[in-house]
Motif scaffolding. Structure first.
Motif, PDB file in Angstrom:
ATOM      1  N   LEU A 187     110.445  27.646  34.808  1.00 57.11           N
ATOM      2  CA  LEU A 187     110.768  26.496  34.373  1.00 57.11           C
ATOM      3  C   LEU A 187     111.543  25.619  35.206  1.00 57.11           C
ATOM      4  CD1 LEU A 187     111.459  27.362  30.597  1.00 57.11           C
ATOM      5  CD2 LEU A 187     109.484  26.105  31.504  1.00 57.11           C
ATOM      6  N   GLU A 188     112.392  26.177  36.250  1.00 53.58           N
ATOM      7  CA  GLU A 188     113.014  25.618  37.176  1.00 53.58           C
ATOM      8  C   GLU A 188     112.211  24.965  38.378  1.00 53.58           C
ATOM      9  OE1 GLU A 188     116.309  28.074  38.762  1.00 53.58           O
ATOM     10  OE2 GLU A 188     116.897  28.553  36.786  1.00 53.58           O
ATOM     11  N   LYS A 189     111.162  25.308  38.524  1.00 55.85           N
ATOM     12  CA  LYS A 189     110.391  24.519  39.251  1.00 55.85           C
ATOM     13  C   LYS A 189     109.559  23.313  38.565  1.00 55.85           C
ATOM     14  CE  LYS A 189     109.457  28.242  42.646  1.00 55.85           C
ATOM     15  NZ  LYS A 189     108.449  29.297  43.104  1.00 55.85           N
ATOM     16  N   LEU A 190     109.678  23.409  37.390  1.00 56.18           N
ATOM     17  CA  LEU A 190     109.112  22.036  36.466  1.00 56.18           C
ATOM     18  C   LEU A 190     110.026  21.189  36.425  1.00 56.18           C
ATOM     19  CD1 LEU A 190     107.053  24.282  34.010  1.00 56.18           C
ATOM     20  CD2 LEU A 190     106.273  23.144  36.150  1.00 56.18           C
ATOM     21  N   CYS A 191     111.150  21.165  37.130  1.00 53.69           N
ATOM     22  CA  CYS A 191     112.092  19.835  36.980  1.00 53.69           C
ATOM     23  C   CYS A 191     111.605  18.821  38.127  1.00 53.69           C
ATOM     24  CB  CYS A 191     113.492  20.445  37.694  1.00 53.69           C
ATOM     25  SG  CYS A 191     114.564  19.131  37.573  1.00 53.69           S
TER      26      CYS A 191
END
Lengths: 269, 247
Positions: free
Chosen positions: A121-125
């Motif tokens: 999910l952090e790469k989806l920022c």
């Protein structure tokens, strides 16, 4: 999902079969139904998968939109899971907002994917605190013949593994694969009735079941999640037996999942 | 009908459409009868990039009882789009558009069902659009008709639908997404093919009376082609079933 009724005579017949070591559909107690996974079938979705588990059919579509992150996780994408028990799938399902069964199903599937951190999910920022990707997992039950938990989580995982981030649609460059962090858990459901334990219950078995246990295992054969349901109980020995069977079945299911999503040995392609 | 970008040509100098079809050509249509296990009758249709499932439950007793019609069956159609079937995720549940489509499709199908033979009963028709690409109501109605036949519901005929319209001044059959968005007219038509009764007719855009005649004729031609495919799909399922019984 147990509003359906099985006649008393059928219940007795199934118990009698159980004593003779047989199941109503002729399977052995440790036998999963034929499983078929097909991915990338919905053109308009960012990812999709259809799972056929015996007569049970599930379609999952993934959509990505942009939106605000939650205040407590400003640099993380958002994951949302929704399940629709549409009236097409069963005479007992009714149109309207999701009922408790649909919500339970969506939450169990969501938990497995969220807690194992299948998606990074952090790469989806996109912009911390301002703009992130919101991943919608929509579970559509098309045909209901038992074991929605296993079929739905499998369909959701297969759809996620083959999903893309639609950068092009938002003028942000080329589409790229959805960032995957960890190997997904494989869930395996068992029911107990008439003194026997059966894997992957069909609808009739689900209706007469006294107790249910779902065990999710990872690729190393470790346990990642468990959920017991219904009012019956298991002995410690039974639980041990179930866990062993979940590991065995999980490995077989994982192989089918990897083949259908183009992932070899759990590595990203 | 949105405003068309200046440089977009929907019909090229050779008279071919944006997806390479001739003006009177349908998109590829594939129909399968009876793919679902629980439903009493079902049908899966692929029409161009549309993917649609239809399921029929019934006839069954109308409940609650005070809603029963003493002289005929109640036909309930429900058209629903999956949230992932469109470019921008659709919120689950019915919106005004799907409620209207459910109504007109249900009314079209009710006309052809022998409802007077089934008093106090309900027939539920579910149409699920899984992947949408223009013309979903026609494809959905076509699939629902096959599902009704598969469920053994008594009918006068097997209804079928197809759209015609106008793009770049030319009357064409079976509009695709770009043509629907930027064309001048779209007209879905459903017929009972045996007597050519018109069961559903909607139109938006702009047509002259001559163009209307041309479009209607074209739509009916499309319906007749799809009607053959419906019957083939049903035959294929039942020939297979009979074959299995004889083995």
């Amino acid at each position: 999902m147990s509003e359906s009724v099985v006649s008393e005579i059928k219940r007795k017949y199934m118990h009698k079969l159980a004593q003779a070591n047989k199941r109503i559909d002729g399977r052995s107690f440790n036998e999963y139904r034929p499983l078929r996974i097909e991915t990338g079938i919905i053109k308009k979705a960012e990812g999709s998968a259809k799972v056929e588990l015996g007569n049970t059919k599930i379609l999952v579509g993934i959509k990505l939109e942009q939106g605000e992150p939650y205040p407590d996780t400003p640099d993380s994408g958002v994951l949302t899971t929704n399940a629709e028990l549409i009236p097409m799938a069963s005479p007992e399902f009714e149109a309207g907002p999701p009922d408790e069964n649909a919500i339970e199903l969506a939450r169990v599937v969501d938990r497995g994917i969220r807690e194992t951190e299948v998606i990074d999910l952090e790469k989806l920022c996109i912009e911390p605190g301002e703009k992130v990707w919101i991943v919608f997992i929509d579970i559509h039950v098309l045909d209901y013949d038992g074991n929605l938990f296993d079929a739905s989580s499998l369909a959701a995982i297969a759809a996620l593994l083959t999903a893309k981030v639609p950068n092009e649609r938002f003028d942000m460059g080329e589409d790229e694969p959805l960032p995957i962090k960890n190997d997904p858990p494989i869930s395996c459901t068992f029911v107990k009735y008439g003194g026997v334990i059966a894997v992957d219950p069909c609808l009739e078995e689900e209706i007469i079941a006294e107790a249910r246990l779902t065990v999710a295992t990872d690729k190393d054969g470790n346990i990642r999640a468990m959920q017991k349901g219904l009012s019956g109980s298991f002995t410690i020995d039974e639980v041990r037996k179930i866990i062993k069977a979940a590991v065995d079945n999980g490995a077989r299911i994982r192989k089918i999942l990897n083949e259908s999503t183009g992932r070899e040995n759990g590595k990203e392609n | 009908m949105s405003k068309k970008p200046e440089d977009l040509k929907l019909i090229d100098e050779n008279g071919r459409r944006i997806d390479g079809r001739k003006p009177d050509e349908l998109r590829p249509v594939k129909i399968k009868a009876g793919p679902l296990y629980r439903a009493d009758g079902s049908c899966y249709i692929e029409w161009g990039n549309n993917k649609i499932l239809a399921a029929v439950y019934g006839p069954k007793e109308t409940l609650p009882r005070h809603e029963q019609h003493p002289l005929k069956a109640i036909v309930n159609a429900r058209y629903n789009m999956a949230s992932f079937s469109v470019e921008e995720r659709k919120r689950p549940g019915p919106d005004r558009r799907s409620i209207e489509i459910s109504k007109v499709v249900g009314e079209a199908l009710e006309h052809i069902i022998l409802v007077e033979k089934l008093p106090r009963a309900t027939i539920d028709i579910n149409i699920e659009v899984l992947d949408a690409d223009a013309g979903t109501r026609c494809a959905g109605l076509t699939a629902a008709a096959v599902a009704l036949a598969d469920a053994g519901i008594p009918m006068r005929d097997i209804p079928v639908a197809c759209s015609a319209g106008k793009v770049d001044g030319q009357v064409v059959l079976d509009l695709c997404k770009e043509e629907d968005n930027y064309g001048e007219a779209d007209m879905p038509v459903a017929i009972a093919p045996r007597k050519k009764e018109i069961l559903l007719l909607q139109m938006d855009g702009h047509l002259t009376p001559q163009e209307f005649d041309e479009a209607l004729e074209l739509a009916i031609k499309g319906c007749e082609i799809v009607s053959k495919l419906q019957k083939e799909a049903l035959l294929e399922k039942y020939i297979k079933e009979v074959g299995r019984e004889n083995e």
